[in-house]
Design an enzyme around this catalytic site. Structure first.
Site, PDB file in Angstrom:
ATOM      1  N   SER A 142     119.107  62.362  32.027  1.00 15.78           N
ATOM      2  CA  SER A 142     118.758  61.954  30.671  1.00 15.78           C
ATOM      3  C   SER A 142     117.887  62.991  29.976  1.00 15.78           C
ATOM      4  O   SER A 142     117.774  62.968  28.758  1.00 15.78           O
ATOM      5  CB  SER A 142     118.009  60.619  30.731  1.00 15.78           C
ATOM      6  OG  SER A 142     116.894  60.750  31.588  1.00 15.78           O
ATOM      7  N   CYS A 149     120.245  61.538  37.699  1.00 22.86           N
ATOM      8  CA  CYS A 149     119.477  60.448  37.094  1.00 22.86           C
ATOM      9  C   CYS A 149     119.747  59.137  37.845  1.00 22.86           C
ATOM     10  O   CYS A 149     120.908  58.745  38.024  1.00 22.86           O
ATOM     11  CB  CYS A 149     119.920  60.318  35.636  1.00 22.86           C
ATOM     12  SG  CYS A 149     119.165  58.989  34.742  1.00 22.86           S
ATOM     13  N   GLU A 192     105.702  62.514  30.918  1.00 21.99           N
ATOM     14  CA  GLU A 192     106.195  63.334  29.804  1.00 21.99           C
ATOM     15  C   GLU A 192     105.086  63.693  28.821  1.00 21.99           C
ATOM     16  O   GLU A 192     105.191  64.676  28.094  1.00 21.99           O
ATOM     17  CB  GLU A 192     107.362  62.630  29.108  1.00 21.99           C
ATOM     18  CG  GLU A 192     108.512  62.387  30.087  1.00 21.99           C
ATOM     19  CD  GLU A 192     109.883  62.567  29.490  1.00 21.99           C
ATOM     20  OE1 GLU A 192     110.008  62.515  28.264  1.00 21.99           O
ATOM     21  OE2 GLU A 192     110.833  62.747  30.287  1.00 21.99           O
ATOM     22  N   CYS A 206     113.518  57.154  40.628  1.00 27.88           N
ATOM     23  CA  CYS A 206     113.504  57.755  39.295  1.00 27.88           C
ATOM     24  C   CYS A 206     113.232  59.249  39.456  1.00 27.88           C
ATOM     25  O   CYS A 206     112.410  59.648  40.286  1.00 27.88           O
ATOM     26  CB  CYS A 206     112.411  57.100  38.438  1.00 27.88           C
ATOM     27  SG  CYS A 206     112.169  57.911  36.851  1.00 27.88           S
ATOM     28  N   HIS A 252     111.557  61.305  37.842  1.00 29.22           N
ATOM     29  CA  HIS A 252     110.210  61.820  37.553  1.00 29.22           C
ATOM     30  C   HIS A 252     109.216  61.577  38.700  1.00 29.22           C
ATOM     31  O   HIS A 252     108.209  62.262  38.794  1.00 29.22           O
ATOM     32  CB  HIS A 252     109.638  61.126  36.313  1.00 29.22           C
ATOM     33  CG  HIS A 252     110.307  61.491  35.031  1.00 29.22           C
ATOM     34  ND1 HIS A 252     111.661  61.357  34.836  1.00 29.22           N
ATOM     35  CD2 HIS A 252     109.798  61.987  33.869  1.00 29.22           C
ATOM     36  CE1 HIS A 252     111.956  61.745  33.596  1.00 29.22           C
ATOM     37  NE2 HIS A 252     110.840  62.131  32.998  1.00 29.22           N
TER      38      HIS A 252
HETATM   39  N1  DGL Z   1     116.092  60.106  34.578  1.00 24.60           N
HETATM   40  C1  DGL Z   1     115.699  58.713  34.542  1.00 24.60           C
HETATM   41  C2  DGL Z   1     115.913  58.090  35.926  1.00 24.60           C
HETATM   42  O1  DGL Z   1     115.971  58.768  36.937  1.00 24.60           O
HETATM   43  C3  DGL Z   1     114.267  58.541  34.101  1.00 24.60           C
HETATM   44  C4  DGL Z   1     114.001  58.900  32.661  1.00 24.60           C
HETATM   45  C5  DGL Z   1     114.738  58.025  31.667  1.00 24.60           C
HETATM   46  O2  DGL Z   1     114.450  56.822  31.548  1.00 24.60           O
HETATM   47  O3  DGL Z   1     115.599  58.564  30.996  1.00 24.60           O
HETATM   48  O4  DGL Z   1     116.043  56.900  36.025  1.00 24.60           O
END
Ligand code: DGL
Length: 270
Positions: A14, A76, A157, A189, A191
């Site tokens: 994302s 993601c 972020e 996730c 992050h």
């Molecule tokens: N990349 C998303 C995940 O791994 C986290 C960031 C988003 O909510 O876009 O779930």
């Protein structure tokens, strides 16, 4: 599907979070050509509907297929829960597709039968129940609990990953009664690997913190080997596309990949 080992690996997310996965992949597979796509125009996906995440994912796959990617890595977690099956069907025999959930499942099956396992992730990841269904399918008598922790992505972020504000929020989330006595915690996730130090500190190193980015890189290497698609020689080229140019992504990409990186805007819906 006729690929050469020099064809790139496509990685999408994302936004910037998938850089954690891209980083572990390039560390393990330094000779591979990489095309990364971060959908900065629509991030975060964690609060979006399944239909929206599926539409974004398919559109990005078109871009990756135009680059003749031999493998597509859905970095993601939100997209891995919402769009993996659809992406695989859509891509068909044009590329191999892997997600960040399967490697975690293999690890859990091997190391955590009969245990209590926690998952933290975005609202969409938790709401989808995908991890729960996958754990149940293992049939390993695992007590599974999941908690949405939506404050963590914006905190990271906004640059608070090393700040005690983040530590306080983690303490608050991980102290919830449902997560009491977990023996392993899945970082569901992209992050969250950036917060591992606080999470380890909270659990005093006695809980197994499961980082999908490392496992996904290892799984990718195995798959590439299996299909005779490992690129064994340098040099390698890395392209980073973003659907909306933003300085935060540029700066983060430069921290993850110091040196000369090719960063290009790629508006998705034109
Ligand atoms: N990349 C998303 C995940 O791994 C986290 C960031 C988003 O909510 O876009 O779930």
């Amino acid at each position: 599907m006729l690929h050469k080992s020099t064809n790139p690996i496509g990685i999408f997310d994302s936004g910037m979070g998938g850089l954690t996965v891209a980083k572990t992949i390039t560390e393990l597979l330094p000779n591979e050509n990489i095309v990364y796509f971060g959908d900065t125009a629509h991030t975060p996906w964690g609060d979006k509907s399944t239909a929206a995440i599926q539409a974004y994912s398919i559109r990005i796959c078109d871009v990756l297929l135009q680059h003749h990617c031999k493998f597509i890595v859905i970095a993601c977690h939100t997209a891995s829960t919402a769009a993996f099956e659809l992406v695989r069907e859509y891509v068909g025999n044009k590329a191999h597709v892997i997600n960040v959930i399967d490697p975690v499942m293999h690890y859990i099956e091997k190391h955590h039968s009969n245990k209590k396992i926690g998952l933290i992730g975005t609202k969409q990841t938790i709401r989808s129940n995908t991890y729960k269904k996958r754990v149940d399918m293992l049939n390993r008598d695992i007590d599974f609990v999941a908690l949405a922790t939506p404050l963590l992505v914006p905190l990271i972020e906004e640059g608070f990953a090393e700040n005690e504000i983040c530590e306080t929020v983690i303490q608050e989330y991980l102290s919830r009664p449902g997560l009491a006595d977990v023996q392993a915690l899945i970082l569901g996730c992209t992050h969250y690997p950036l917060l591992k130090h606080y999470i380890h500190k909270f659990y005093r190193e006695i809980v197994d913190i499961i980082d999908a980015s490392e496992m996904t890189a290892i799984a990718l290497k195995e798959h590439l080997g299996l299909h005779n698609l490992l690129k064994l020689e340098a040099p390698s080229k890395k392209i980073f596309y973003v659907s909306d140019h933003n300085e935060f992504f540029t700066n983060t990409a430069k921290i993850f990949f110091p040196g000369d990186i090719q960063l290009e805007p790629y508006p998705l819906w034109e």
